[in-house]
Design a protein around this motif. Structure first.
Motif, PDB file in Angstrom:
ATOM      1  N   LEU A 121      -0.405   8.811  12.861  1.00  0.00           N
ATOM      2  CA  LEU A 121       0.282   7.553  12.589  1.00  0.00           C
ATOM      3  C   LEU A 121       0.747   7.504  11.134  1.00  0.00           C
ATOM      4  O   LEU A 121       1.880   7.089  10.847  1.00  0.00           O
ATOM      5  N   TYR A 122      -0.088   7.949  10.203  1.00  0.00           N
ATOM      6  CA  TYR A 122       0.292   7.949   8.791  1.00  0.00           C
ATOM      7  C   TYR A 122       1.423   8.944   8.517  1.00  0.00           C
ATOM      8  O   TYR A 122       2.282   8.697   7.662  1.00  0.00           O
ATOM      9  N   ARG A 123       1.441  10.069   9.246  1.00  0.00           N
ATOM     10  CA  ARG A 123       2.568  10.992   9.106  1.00  0.00           C
ATOM     11  C   ARG A 123       3.846  10.353   9.633  1.00  0.00           C
ATOM     12  O   ARG A 123       4.936  10.546   9.070  1.00  0.00           O
ATOM     13  N   HIS A 124       3.700   9.572  10.703  1.00  0.00           N
ATOM     14  CA  HIS A 124       4.857   8.842  11.251  1.00  0.00           C
ATOM     15  C   HIS A 124       5.406   7.855  10.227  1.00  0.00           C
ATOM     16  O   HIS A 124       6.630   7.659  10.141  1.00  0.00           O
ATOM     17  N   TYR A 125       4.515   7.235   9.460  1.00  0.00           N
ATOM     18  CA  TYR A 125       4.953   6.297   8.422  1.00  0.00           C
ATOM     19  C   TYR A 125       5.928   6.955   7.437  1.00  0.00           C
ATOM     20  O   TYR A 125       6.792   6.276   6.870  1.00  0.00           O
TER      21      TYR A 125
ATOM     22  N   ARG B 126       0.820  -1.224   0.000  1.00  0.00           N
ATOM     23  CA  ARG B 126       0.000   0.000   0.000  1.00  0.00           C
ATOM     24  C   ARG B 126       0.850   1.270   0.000  1.00  0.00           C
ATOM     25  O   ARG B 126       0.388   2.337   0.366  1.00  0.00           O
ATOM     26  N   ALA B 127       2.092   1.141  -0.423  1.00  0.00           N
ATOM     27  CA  ALA B 127       2.980   2.306  -0.408  1.00  0.00           C
ATOM     28  C   ALA B 127       3.944   2.312  -1.595  1.00  0.00           C
ATOM     29  O   ALA B 127       4.939   3.019  -1.585  1.00  0.00           O
TER      30      ALA B 127
ATOM     31  N   VAL C 192       4.051  -0.572  -7.628  1.00  0.00           N
ATOM     32  CA  VAL C 192       4.369  -1.789  -8.374  1.00  0.00           C
ATOM     33  C   VAL C 192       3.492  -2.948  -7.909  1.00  0.00           C
ATOM     34  O   VAL C 192       2.871  -2.893  -6.850  1.00  0.00           O
ATOM     35  N   ARG C 193       3.470  -3.999  -8.729  1.00  0.00           N
ATOM     36  CA  ARG C 193       2.730  -5.216  -8.377  1.00  0.00           C
ATOM     37  C   ARG C 193       3.597  -6.100  -7.493  1.00  0.00           C
ATOM     38  O   ARG C 193       4.825  -6.131  -7.617  1.00  0.00           O
ATOM     39  N   GLY C 194       2.933  -6.822  -6.593  1.00  0.00           N
ATOM     40  CA  GLY C 194       3.661  -7.680  -5.682  1.00  0.00           C
ATOM     41  C   GLY C 194       3.096  -9.083  -5.627  1.00  0.00           C
ATOM     42  O   GLY C 194       1.956  -9.336  -6.017  1.00  0.00           O
ATOM     43  N   VAL C 195       3.920 -10.008  -5.143  1.00  0.00           N
ATOM     44  CA  VAL C 195       3.519 -11.379  -4.830  1.00  0.00           C
ATOM     45  C   VAL C 195       3.984 -11.666  -3.412  1.00  0.00           C
ATOM     46  O   VAL C 195       5.102 -11.292  -3.030  1.00  0.00           O
TER      47      VAL C 195
ATOM     48  N   ARG D  97       1.829   5.980   2.757  1.00  0.00           N
ATOM     49  CA  ARG D  97       0.490   5.441   2.526  1.00  0.00           C
ATOM     50  C   ARG D  97      -0.537   6.577   2.537  1.00  0.00           C
ATOM     51  O   ARG D  97      -0.443   7.494   3.352  1.00  0.00           O
ATOM     52  N   LYS D  98      -1.494   6.487   1.663  1.00  0.00           N
ATOM     53  CA  LYS D  98      -2.552   7.498   1.616  1.00  0.00           C
ATOM     54  C   LYS D  98      -3.613   7.174   2.659  1.00  0.00           C
ATOM     55  O   LYS D  98      -4.232   6.119   2.621  1.00  0.00           O
TER      56      LYS D  98
END
Length: 318
Positions: A180-184, A74-75, A78-81, A193-194
């Motif tokens: 918390l998201y600003r901490h990220y 979520r950040a 790209v695509r992931g597996v 993350r949005k």
């Protein structure tokens, strides 16, 4: 060693290997529940992204991945597996060699599927397998940890109130959720993350049946802890288990024992409800979270990740 496509006919032996690897981790982490089965592996045999290793016609390992997904972690763009807990395993003898050969073949499938972010969940005490993935360019990213539902030994902190919030109060958590998201985004985290809107935040919380516990000072929230049923490891479905899926304390309230006391309040509530195990997951590169959770919880998984140069997709080979 022979590496074959993972098929439905391999599931029975693969399940036995996965259970054996889980029981091996239980020798180190006594809090893990005893289980007799793992989630069905049929989905992994159907998506064509898995492999199985054989020596002298005996299956000695398997490595599967979930269907590719966009915006890995979520950040990223790209695509992931991801190969979750229970979707990979190997016998103890020559395990590093087995994992090396399996990933080399599985990675071809993952790249062909357009996934350049690769993640594999390994057991925390399987150091040899982790070393092999480090040799292949992986690094530690996420940990799952567990503790018995027993109180933490800590001093009480005066001037704070500890409560479980009603659904009508969920919106009061939102400012801390944004913090918390600003901490990220901070160093060494660097994870942009949005965040959801306030309306989305409340709607998702209600939909996912999440529970919020909070510490207050003079009626104002200064810390929260979110409990939810979902988790990324199969033990989260155990009836004895509850999972921490979000936590934050305002910096000015840290170092006072607020979070230890909030955690004890949560443990007290859940213990009265009959739960006996509490789990949490967190990023290894979040020094605040890692420093706190590993004081009170025992890690049982280490998820390793690798992001491949996206330009490989421009190669005629793929």
């Amino acid at each position: 060693m022979q590496i074959l496509d993972f098929k439905e006919k391999h599931i029975e032996v693969a399940t036995e290997l996965a259970l054996a690897n889980y029981d091996e981790e239980r020798r180190f982490v006594k809090e893990l529940p005893q289980i007799s089965d793992i989630p069905d592996l049929k989905g992994f045999s159907a998506n064509g992204l898995g492999v199985a290793a054989f020596e002298n016609e005996k299956m000695v390992g398997f490595l599967c991945g979930c269907d590719p997904f966009d915006n890995a972690f979520r950040a990223t763009d790209v695509r992931g597996v991801f190969s979750p807990m229970g979707a990979n395993a190997a016998v103890f003898e020559d395990r590093t060699k087995i994992y090396a050969a399996m990933y080399q073949e599985a990675a071809k499938k993952w790249i062909k599927a357009g996934a350049v972010s690769h993640a594999v969940c390994l057991y925390a005490h399987d150091e040899e397998s982790q070393k092999q993935f480090f040799h292949y360019g992986f690094g530690l990213r996420c940990l799952d940890a567990i503790r018995p539902m027993e109180w933490i030994d800590c001093e009480p902190c005066a001037g704070y109130e500890f409560v479980e919030l009603s659904k009508a109060e969920y919106h009061t958590v939102y400012p801390l959720h944004l913090a918390l998201y600003r901490h990220y985004c901070e160093s060494p985290f660097f994870m942009n993350r949005k965040p959801e809107t306030l309306e989305e935040f409340v709607a998702i919380s209600l939909q996912d049946k999440e529970r919020y516990f909070a510490a207050k000072q003079s009626g104002e929230l200064c810390a929260f802890l979110k409990i939810s049923v979902p988790g990324e490891t199969f033990i989260t479905t155990d009836r004895s288990y509850q999972h921490i899926n979000g936590a934050y304390c305002l910096p000015e309230h840290r170092g006072r024992g607020v979070y230890q006391n909030l955690l004890n309040f949560v443990i007290g509530v859940l213990k009265r409800e009959g739960y006996t195990r509490l789990g949490v997951d967190f990023e290894s590169f979040n020094p605040t979270a890692r420093g706190f959770w590993l004081k009170y919880f025992t890690a049982y998984t280490h998820s390793v990740t690798r992001r491949i140069d996206e330009r490989i997709m421009q190669s005629s080979v793929w």
